[in-house]
Design a protein around this motif. Structure first.
Motif, PDB file in Angstrom:
ATOM      1  N   ALA A   1       0.845  -1.188   0.000  1.00 56.91           N
ATOM      2  CA  ALA A   1       0.000   0.000   0.000  1.00 56.91           C
ATOM      3  C   ALA A   1       0.881   1.238   0.000  1.00 56.91           C
ATOM      4  O   ALA A   1       1.965   1.244   0.578  1.00 56.91           O
ATOM      5  N   ALA A   2       0.406   2.269  -0.660  1.00 56.81           N
ATOM      6  CA  ALA A   2       1.122   3.532  -0.648  1.00 56.81           C
ATOM      7  C   ALA A   2       1.076   4.106   0.765  1.00 56.81           C
ATOM      8  O   ALA A   2       0.062   3.984   1.447  1.00 56.81           O
ATOM      9  N   PRO A   3       2.165   4.693   1.214  1.00 51.38           N
ATOM     10  CA  PRO A   3       2.152   5.256   2.563  1.00 51.38           C
ATOM     11  C   PRO A   3       1.155   6.407   2.657  1.00 51.38           C
ATOM     12  O   PRO A   3       0.926   7.135   1.686  1.00 51.38           O
ATOM     13  N   LEU A   4       0.556   6.543   3.806  1.00 53.85           N
ATOM     14  CA  LEU A   4      -0.387   7.631   4.029  1.00 53.85           C
ATOM     15  C   LEU A   4       0.382   8.907   4.360  1.00 53.85           C
ATOM     16  O   LEU A   4       1.433   8.860   4.995  1.00 53.85           O
ATOM     17  N   TRP A   5      -0.167  10.028   3.904  1.00 53.60           N
ATOM     18  CA  TRP A   5       0.463  11.315   4.170  1.00 53.60           C
ATOM     19  C   TRP A   5      -0.041  11.892   5.482  1.00 53.60           C
ATOM     20  O   TRP A   5      -1.212  11.775   5.819  1.00 53.60           O
ATOM     21  N   ARG A   6       0.854  12.538   6.212  1.00 55.25           N
ATOM     22  CA  ARG A   6       0.472  13.281   7.407  1.00 55.25           C
ATOM     23  C   ARG A   6      -0.025  14.658   6.982  1.00 55.25           C
ATOM     24  O   ARG A   6       0.134  15.074   5.833  1.00 55.25           O
ATOM     25  N   VAL A   7      -0.606  15.375   7.921  1.00 58.53           N
ATOM     26  CA  VAL A   7      -1.107  16.726   7.633  1.00 58.53           C
ATOM     27  C   VAL A   7       0.033  17.611   7.148  1.00 58.53           C
ATOM     28  O   VAL A   7      -0.139  18.401   6.210  1.00 58.53           O
ATOM     29  N   THR A   8       1.204  17.460   7.741  1.00 59.57           N
ATOM     30  CA  THR A   8       2.339  18.288   7.330  1.00 59.57           C
ATOM     31  C   THR A   8       2.797  17.956   5.907  1.00 59.57           C
ATOM     32  O   THR A   8       3.258  18.845   5.192  1.00 59.57           O
ATOM     33  N   ASP A   9       2.661  16.694   5.502  1.00 58.09           N
ATOM     34  CA  ASP A   9       3.011  16.312   4.134  1.00 58.09           C
ATOM     35  C   ASP A   9       2.071  16.974   3.129  1.00 58.09           C
ATOM     36  O   ASP A   9       2.511  17.506   2.102  1.00 58.09           O
TER      37      ASP A   9
ATOM     38  N   ARG B   1      -4.559   9.888   1.740  1.00 57.99           N
ATOM     39  CA  ARG B   1      -4.013   9.082   0.649  1.00 57.99           C
ATOM     40  C   ARG B   1      -3.569  10.046  -0.437  1.00 57.99           C
ATOM     41  O   ARG B   1      -4.286  10.977  -0.799  1.00 57.99           O
ATOM     42  N   GLN B   2      -2.403   9.809  -0.982  1.00 60.24           N
ATOM     43  CA  GLN B   2      -1.863  10.685  -2.019  1.00 60.24           C
ATOM     44  C   GLN B   2      -2.840  10.798  -3.189  1.00 60.24           C
ATOM     45  O   GLN B   2      -3.072  11.886  -3.716  1.00 60.24           O
ATOM     46  N   ALA B   3      -3.427   9.684  -3.587  1.00 61.84           N
ATOM     47  CA  ALA B   3      -4.353   9.695  -4.726  1.00 61.84           C
ATOM     48  C   ALA B   3      -5.571  10.574  -4.433  1.00 61.84           C
ATOM     49  O   ALA B   3      -6.065  11.271  -5.326  1.00 61.84           O
TER      50      ALA B   3
END
Length: 72
Positions: A17-25, A59-61
């Motif tokens: 799975a693609a890593p999940l982004w944090r709010v800061t990301d 999720r980036q997507a």
């Protein structure tokens, strides 16, 4: 009765799975303050976010799809 082949079970380790982004990301990606992301979430206007315990993850997507909708 037709011959039905069962697929092998899928383990969590075999699915990448693609890593999940944090709010800061997401903040850095979009170039907006973290507070703006929280405000958008409160108003229901920002990218879809998921609450994991006390943390928000994206999720980036989902972020990229939301951004494409904003540009269109």
């Amino acid at each position: 009765m037709p011959d039905v082949k069962m697929s092998e079970p899928v383990s969590a380790a075999s699915v990448e799975a693609a890593p999940l982004w944090r709010v800061t990301d997401v903040s850095a990606f979009l170039g907006v303050p973290v507070a703006t992301l929280y405000q958008w979430r409160h108003n229901g206007t920002g990218p879809k976010a998921y609450r994991l315990g006390k943390h928000l993850r994206y999720r980036q997507a989902d972020v990229e799809a939301w951004l494409a909708d904003q540009v269109a």
